[in-house]
Design an enzyme around this catalytic site. Structure first.
Site, PDB file in Angstrom:
ATOM      1  N   GLY A  34     -37.112 -19.144 -84.363  1.00 64.12           N
ATOM      2  CA  GLY A  34     -37.023 -20.247 -85.321  1.00 64.12           C
ATOM      3  C   GLY A  34     -35.600 -20.522 -85.765  1.00 64.12           C
ATOM      4  O   GLY A  34     -35.353 -21.426 -86.566  1.00 64.12           O
ATOM      5  N   SER A  52     -40.305 -22.052 -80.886  1.00 63.69           N
ATOM      6  CA  SER A  52     -40.197 -20.747 -80.216  1.00 63.69           C
ATOM      7  C   SER A  52     -38.739 -20.407 -79.885  1.00 63.69           C
ATOM      8  O   SER A  52     -38.457 -19.353 -79.325  1.00 63.69           O
ATOM      9  CB  SER A  52     -41.011 -20.774 -78.923  1.00 63.69           C
ATOM     10  OG  SER A  52     -40.479 -21.750 -78.042  1.00 63.69           O
ATOM     11  N   TYR A  53     -37.812 -21.291 -80.204  1.00 62.79           N
ATOM     12  CA  TYR A  53     -36.404 -21.049 -79.848  1.00 62.79           C
ATOM     13  C   TYR A  53     -35.780 -19.998 -80.744  1.00 62.79           C
ATOM     14  O   TYR A  53     -35.850 -20.098 -81.974  1.00 62.79           O
ATOM     15  CB  TYR A  53     -35.586 -22.342 -79.930  1.00 62.79           C
ATOM     16  CG  TYR A  53     -35.804 -23.303 -78.796  1.00 62.79           C
ATOM     17  CD1 TYR A  53     -36.692 -23.011 -77.770  1.00 62.79           C
ATOM     18  CD2 TYR A  53     -35.129 -24.516 -78.736  1.00 62.79           C
ATOM     19  CE1 TYR A  53     -36.898 -23.899 -76.726  1.00 62.79           C
ATOM     20  CE2 TYR A  53     -35.323 -25.411 -77.694  1.00 62.79           C
ATOM     21  CZ  TYR A  53     -36.216 -25.096 -76.689  1.00 62.79           C
ATOM     22  OH  TYR A  53     -36.412 -25.975 -75.667  1.00 62.79           O
ATOM     23  N   GLY A  54     -35.144 -19.018 -80.119  1.00 64.21           N
ATOM     24  CA  GLY A  54     -34.545 -17.899 -80.840  1.00 64.21           C
ATOM     25  C   GLY A  54     -35.174 -16.611 -80.340  1.00 64.21           C
ATOM     26  O   GLY A  54     -36.387 -16.553 -80.107  1.00 64.21           O
TER      27      GLY A  54
END
Length: 326
Positions: free
Chosen positions: A63, A55-57
């Site tokens: 992604g 879930s990073y971004g």
């Protein structure tokens, strides 16, 4: 699992939440060269675990952190190359509830990375709001290990009771839990002092990982009540927390000065002295160098006791993750 599948964990890792996050950390794509240099410097100095999440971004950059880590690990050549460990956390999104959805999610992460995920982690427990959802996700996590798609499984934001339950479930399938990460720092001692997680992890052979060991930057000493706060959400939080953290920061500063270290280095070293593996983030080579300076020396018992005391008497503590379970 064969010996080659063994996962070796370093003393300290690197958190990559900021790599792709515009909202909280102001990421832009112009930072990528600097981030590659951060990656290289870390690996070169034995900081070989990189913690990320699918879930990073922010927004269209979702992604992004995994994509960057894939690029960086492919282009890195040198010392500790074979020890690079990519640890990704799979989000418990509402539409993920079958074991197959976890396998699919991990495969998507592996595709972004251009390599298998080494350590797959459950990003958070759904116990607080949708306990029924978790069983399938945990089954999928265990399947990933059983099928040899990952070298280890871990959990994130789990409390003692929940951890013991999942440990029992996994033990029945002969699957070890390698790591558990929680928000742990001088500003957030709750998981250890109140939940007693360290003792339980030690009993179960689980490595406790400390995320946000610098309290989102408050413990670096870079910000004070008189200097400009960071922008956005962090600024609001700092406004709440800094006045109550005065005595803790003064103690941290005194220890740092007597040691000829930075406040960040002392705060990270304190986490290590507690038997946890801190994963401070780094967006620049300077920050990464500063983090690496926390290694290779140890706080003594007197200094640890002083810091413990200052942490215990801090008025305001860091806000706990809403997903943290008991």
């Amino acid at each position: 699992m064969q010996a080659s599948q063994e996962l070796s964990l370093p003393q300290m890792g690197c958190g990559t939440w900021a790599w792709g996050n515009q909202l909280l950390w102001g990421y832009t794509e112009s930072m990528d060269d600097q981030l590659q240099a951060v990656f290289n410097l870390c690996v070169n100095n034995g900081v070989t675990l990189f913690d990320t999440g699918d879930s990073y971004g922010t927004g269209r950059l979702q992604g992004r952190s995994e994509l960057l880590l894939g690029q960086f690990s492919r282009s890195y050549q040198g010392v500790n190359q074979n020890h690079i460990c990519i640890a990704t956390k799979l989000a418990a999104y509402p539409w993920r509830w079958t074991r197959q959805s976890m396998i699919k999610a991990c495969n998507a992460s592996a595709q972004r990375l251009g390599r298998n995920v080494d350590l797959v982690q459950m990003h958070w427990s759904t116990a607080n709001y949708a306990p029924w959802q978790e069983e399938g996700l945990l089954d999928g996590l265990a399947d990933l290990y059983e099928q040899g798609l990952v070298k280890g499984v871990g959990l994130s934001n789990y409390g003692t009771k929940r951890l013991q339950r999942v440990h029992q479930k996994f033990a029945a399938r002969g699957i070890p839990i390698k790591t558990l990460q929680v928000q742990y720092s001088l500003l957030s001692t709750y998981p250890v002092t109140e939940l007693g997680l360290k003792e339980v992890c030690d009993d179960l052979g689980i490595q406790l990982i400390a995320y946000s060991p610098l309290g989102l930057g408050i413990l670096t000493g870079k910000y004070s009540e008189n200097s400009p706060y960071p922008k956005g959400i962090r600024g609001l939080l700092f406004r709440q927390l800094l006045p109550g953290a005065r005595s803790l920061l003064a103690c941290l500063r005194a220890v740092a000065e007597s040691r000829n270290k930075t406040m960040s280095q002392v705060a990270i070293n304190w986490c290590i002295s507690k038997g946890t593996m801190p994963i401070p983030g780094a967006k620049s080579v300077t920050q990464a160098q500063n983090n690496i300076g926390a290694l290779g020396w140890q706080l003594d018992a007197g200094e640890i006791a002083e810091l413990d005391q200052a942490a215990a008497s801090t008025d305001k503590k860091m806000v706990q993750n809403i997903f943290q379970t008991k």
